[in-house]
Design an enzyme around this catalytic site. Structure first.
Site, PDB file in Angstrom:
ATOM      1  N   HIS A   1      20.506  60.934  83.848  1.00  0.00           N
ATOM      2  CA  HIS A   1      19.180  60.688  84.424  1.00  0.00           C
ATOM      3  C   HIS A   1      18.625  59.339  83.973  1.00  0.00           C
ATOM      4  CE1 HIS A   1      16.680  62.862  81.014  1.00  0.00           C
ATOM      5  NE2 HIS A   1      16.793  61.586  80.752  1.00  0.00           N
TER       6      HIS A   1
ATOM      7  N   ASP B   1       7.812  57.511  82.138  1.00  0.00           N
ATOM      8  CA  ASP B   1       7.773  58.941  82.452  1.00  0.00           C
ATOM      9  C   ASP B   1       6.919  59.684  81.429  1.00  0.00           C
ATOM     10  OD1 ASP B   1       9.526  58.908  80.281  1.00  0.00           O
ATOM     11  OD2 ASP B   1      11.301  59.294  81.491  1.00  0.00           O
TER      12      ASP B   1
HETATM   13  C1  GLP Z   1      14.658  61.060  77.963  1.00  0.00           C
HETATM   14  C2  GLP Z   1      13.595  60.198  78.686  1.00  0.00           C
HETATM   15  C3  GLP Z   1      14.224  58.999  79.293  1.00  0.00           C
HETATM   16  C4  GLP Z   1      15.047  58.407  78.184  1.00  0.00           C
HETATM   17  C5  GLP Z   1      16.307  59.205  78.107  1.00  0.00           C
HETATM   18  C6  GLP Z   1      17.294  58.779  77.045  1.00  0.00           C
HETATM   19  O1  GLP Z   1      14.665  62.354  78.457  1.00  0.00           O
HETATM   20  N1  GLP Z   1      12.824  60.903  79.670  1.00  0.00           N
HETATM   21  O2  GLP Z   1      13.271  58.109  79.792  1.00  0.00           O
HETATM   22  O3  GLP Z   1      15.297  57.065  78.433  1.00  0.00           O
HETATM   23  O4  GLP Z   1      16.009  60.576  78.035  1.00  0.00           O
HETATM   24  O5  GLP Z   1      16.905  59.144  75.751  1.00  0.00           O
HETATM   25  P1  GLP Z   1      17.555  58.522  74.467  1.00  0.00           P
HETATM   26  O6  GLP Z   1      17.261  57.079  74.462  1.00  0.00           O
HETATM   27  O7  GLP Z   1      16.882  59.222  73.321  1.00  0.00           O
HETATM   28  O8  GLP Z   1      19.013  58.806  74.525  1.00  0.00           O
END
Ligand code: GLP
Length: 249
Positions: free
Chosen positions: A141, A68
């Protein structure tokens, strides 16, 4: 559908996931692998070169696909997902991957459908996704498929949830973008294999909702349970009380 949940002690988790990833590249040197940014995979990426070397493998023939991207940040901005994945992984692989596919959010600024079409065409020309690795957003998400996303949603530009915008500041995307481009749920579910990563006690509640609650667009990660080759790779803080490799959910 039985979901496999592989739970490792927190200190062993980066090595476990990096080892499994290195095995994939060893088994299929031309693998097409979609990878996330965010904080969860950072220790995994740091460990990957060692795990590759231990297997006499490399990602030199592989295609890395970015999951993304934020829309609205200038090219080269350190908070962009493409710059981040290059910095934390792609530029540290020796030899470098044969191909790095990201969202062309600069040439087509503002036109979501052409960004999505170009991304899907590049992935298709690479042969399609062998593996998609996902982090888990605080709101459930995956990629930037925010709550309310149905399983058939394609690659597209979306409006970001407020929690996602707040998290973006922590990744250096400041001021936080309002929109993002993402591989859609359909593209994720169409991959040959899907891994969902979760580490840390702050992910326990949302991981529990994704695995034990109803499969619903309200928690996009819960829709992954329909995939025949979903593997959840969690540490024992994110999935307390269930230690062991590949337990049923
Ligand atoms: C973000 C990204 C995702 C990511 C998720 C989790 O917004 N767009 O692709 O995997 O949130 O983030 P984290 O690993 O920092 O908890």
């Amino acid at each position: 559908m039985t979901v496999r949940v592989d739970v490792t002690r927190a200190r062993d988790w980066p090595g476990r996931v990096a080892g499994l990833l290195a095995e994939r590249f060893a088994r299929n040197p031309r693998a097409v692998v979609c990878l996330p940014t965010g904080s969860t995979p950072l220790p995994v990426y740091a460990r990957l070169p060692v795990e590759l070397a231990a297997r006499g493998a490399s990602a030199g023939g592989a295609t890395i696909v970015l999951l993304d991207e934020y829309v609205g940040l200038p090219a080269g901005h350190p908070g962009r997902c493409d710059a981040t994945l290059r910095r934390v992984l792609v530029d540290r692989l020796d030899p470098p991957p044969a191909r790095f596919i990201a969202f062309d959010v600069d040439a087509a600024a503002g036109d979501g459908s052409s960004i999505a079409r170009a991304f899907d065409a590049a992935v298709a020309s690479a042969g399609g996704l062998d593996l998609v690795v996902l982090g888990l957003g605080a709101n459930g998400h995956v990629g930037l498929n925010e709550p309310g996303t149905p399983a058939d949603a394609g690659t597209r530009v979306v409006d970001l949830a407020e929690t996602t915008r707040t998290a973006a500041i922590g990744y250096g995307a400041d001021p936080p973008p309002r929109r993002g481009a993402t591989l859609g749920m359909a593209g994720i579910l169409g991959a040959a294999e899907v891994w969902l990563l979760a580490a840390g006690a702050h992910k326990a509640a949302i991981l529990g909702a994704a695995l034990d609650g109803p499969a619903t667009p309200a928690v996009p990660a819960s829709l992954l349970r329909t995939h025949p080759r979903l593997r959840v790779l969690a540490d024992d803080a994110a999935r307390p009380g269930r230690s062991g490799p590949d337990q049923p959910a």
